[in-house]
Design an enzyme around this catalytic site. Structure first.
Site, PDB file in Angstrom:
ATOM      1  N   ASP A 118      37.445   2.674 -38.417  1.00 34.83           N
ATOM      2  CA  ASP A 118      37.984   1.332 -38.240  1.00 34.83           C
ATOM      3  C   ASP A 118      36.803   0.367 -38.224  1.00 34.83           C
ATOM      4  O   ASP A 118      35.682   0.756 -37.871  1.00 34.83           O
ATOM      5  CB  ASP A 118      38.766   1.265 -36.937  1.00 34.83           C
ATOM      6  CG  ASP A 118      39.255  -0.124 -36.628  1.00 34.83           C
ATOM      7  OD1 ASP A 118      39.909  -0.726 -37.492  1.00 34.83           O
ATOM      8  OD2 ASP A 118      38.951  -0.620 -35.514  1.00 34.83           O
ATOM      9  N   ASP A 167      36.669  -3.356 -36.952  1.00 35.81           N
ATOM     10  CA  ASP A 167      36.493  -4.282 -35.833  1.00 35.81           C
ATOM     11  C   ASP A 167      36.601  -3.555 -34.499  1.00 35.81           C
ATOM     12  O   ASP A 167      37.573  -2.833 -34.228  1.00 35.81           O
ATOM     13  CB  ASP A 167      37.530  -5.401 -35.907  1.00 35.81           C
ATOM     14  CG  ASP A 167      37.411  -6.187 -37.209  1.00 35.81           C
ATOM     15  OD1 ASP A 167      36.268  -6.459 -37.618  1.00 35.81           O
ATOM     16  OD2 ASP A 167      38.452  -6.504 -37.817  1.00 35.81           O
TER      17      ASP A 167
END
Length: 498
Positions: free
Chosen positions: A331, A333
């Protein structure tokens, strides 16, 4: 019009040896274009007192690596510069008077060449034969790809992850990097610049202490197979002879303790013959002084068992080769960079602590890297896809190359199959990397990351942050794995643990 000169930076790892000053002074006085910067990496565990650096016209600055060894020190240095080329110099070498001018020509190479080695000259005494130590240092003149003077394109270092920090000594870490660079399809060449490597004083047991490198030989064998020495331009070592000598010595002790005197004499004769052969091999080319002969006799007795001990230690440390994934998908952020809601400004990108080092650990092990990220700001009209691409490009600039980017621009109600927790992003990343999703690991900070991974058949590791809900952590305990940081998650991947 003349072509612009290639920008280069010089990285010098050091433990505070007095020879550092002579290196910097020689680099300063050499003819030719100056480096964009010189980074001296202080690798002392406790950096006090401050390093005493000579005053030069060079743009010198200090960095610290925490005493983790030369591989980690060099990684610390090259990650802090932005020059096209990075030149690594050891702190006990002396660049020649034309070094900078010759380097300029050495770096004028085609795009398929990503590394260029300097020529190492070792001054030896003219009035006598060289000692065992001097002959050992002189061997650097014919060694391949050593970082006493080695230049790399920074882009190649970023792509390969730099040096493998499991090599804690100044031994084999340079050969390992060269083999990985070659495996990526790039070429290494030897340049014209000359660097002198004086023989520094060493204690009488220096050759015995050097046997610790046998543990690194075990790691090289584990990574590259039985023929690794041939691939780095070395002949066969003495591991088997040392093992036979050590076995003969142990057999002598065992037979003596058991009262088997004939067997003890037989094994002792074998041990003495092997030890004498080893000692003579080291004595005859040397000056044959009483002091040198005494050192050779003593160390020839000690080296075989010490070498075997370190080799055994290395084999045990690296005996288990975990089944590594084909790719690790992150991922973006709050996993790789700090989350700025709906960020489209590259200037606001800030990597989380340890992210760069974690990604480089994967690159060192030749594991593909991908990013799978929901970007609903596009659907909400808060971002353009070009804004997302610009932020992603800045992430790569700071954290190194990513093999695939998969971003979902849809919102919650769009009904797409790519927005996490749907498996679409993971499946697309695996397809683009041409690997099965079952051989991928997904690392993220939310339950959606875990659910997307499991739905695609991938392994999931949750790295909780302030926005991770307690219920997501509870589910991850049952269905996935949990790590306290992205660095710890990568270590979990590489260690094979669950």
């Amino acid at each position: 019009m003349t072509a612009p000169q290639t920008r280069y930076a010089v990285i010098v790892p050091t433990t505070g040896r007095s020879s550092l000053g002579a290196l910097l002074e020689a680099l300063d006085s050499a003819a030719g274009p100056a480096p964009a910067e010189v980074v001296v990496v202080d690798d002392r565990p406790h950096p006090a007192p401050p390093l005493a650096l000579p005053k030069t016209s060079l743009p010198v600055r200090l960095a610290r690596s925490g005493g983790r060894g030369p591989a980690a020190a060099r990684n610390t240095g090259w990650r802090e510069v932005d020059a096209d080329w990075v030149v690594f110099l050891d702190d006990d070498v002396v660049p020649g008077p034309r070094w900078r001018r010759d380097l300029r020509h050495d770096l004028d190479v085609g795009p398929d060449v990503v590394a260029c080695q300097g020529r190492i000259a070792v001054p030896l005494p003219e009035d006598r034969r060289p000692t065992d130590l001097e002959r050992g240092v002189a061997g650097l003149a014919n060694a391949w790809w050593i970082t006493a003077d080695m230049a790399y394109r920074r882009s190649a270092l970023a792509a390969c992850g730099g040096f493998d920090e499991r090599f804690r000594r100044a031994f084999r870490e340079d050969a390992d990097l060269a083999l990985r660079v070659q495996a990526a399809g790039w070429r290494l060449v030897i340049g014209s610049r000359t660097t002198e490597h004086p023989v520094r004083p060493a204690g009488p047991l220096a050759s015995v202490r050097a046997q610790a490198g046998n543990a690194d030989n075990a790691l090289m064998r584990r990574k590259y197979g039985r023929n690794w020495r041939k691939r780095i331009g070395e002949g066969p070592g003495r591991t088997r002879r040392h093992a036979i000598t050590t076995a003969a010595g142990l057999a002598t002790l065992a037979a003596t303790c058991a009262g088997r005197h004939r067997a003890a004499w037989t094994s002792a004769a074998g041990w003495a013959a092997l030890t004498a052969e080893f000692a003579l091999r080291r004595i005859l080319p040397g000056p044959r002084t009483a002091a040198e002969i005494g050192r050779m006799l003593l160390t020839s007795v000690l080296i075989p068992p010490v070498a075997c001990w370190h080799r055994l230690r290395g084999e045990l440390a690296y005996r288990r080769r975990p089944t590594l994934p084909a790719a690790v998908l992150f991922d973006r952020d709050d996993t790789l960079i700090h989350d700025v809601p709906y960020n489209g400004d590259p200037a606001r990108v800030r990597p989380v602590t340890g992210a760069r080092e974690a990604l480089d650990r994967l690159r060192v092990n030749r594991i593909r890297i991908g990013v799978v990220s929901n970007q609903s700001g596009v659907a909400r009209g808060l971002l353009r896809e070009s804004d997302v691409a610009a932020v992603n490009a800045e992430v790569e600039r700071q954290l190194g190359p990513v093999d695939t980017w998969q971003c979902c621009p849809h919102g919650d109600r769009d009904g797409c199959d790519c927005r996490k927790p749907a498996p679409g992003l993971v499946q697309r990343a695996a397809a683009q990397l041409d690997v099965p999703a079952s051989r991928c690991v997904v690392i993220g900070d939310t339950g959606a990351d875990v659910e997307a991974a499991l739905a695609a058949g991938a392994r999931a590791i949750l790295v909780p942050t302030g926005r991770t809900r307690p219920a997501e952590i509870t589910r991850a305990v049952c269905d996935a794995e949990i790590a306290p940081s992205v660095w710890a998650a990568v270590e979990l991947v590489l260690g094979g643990g669950r």
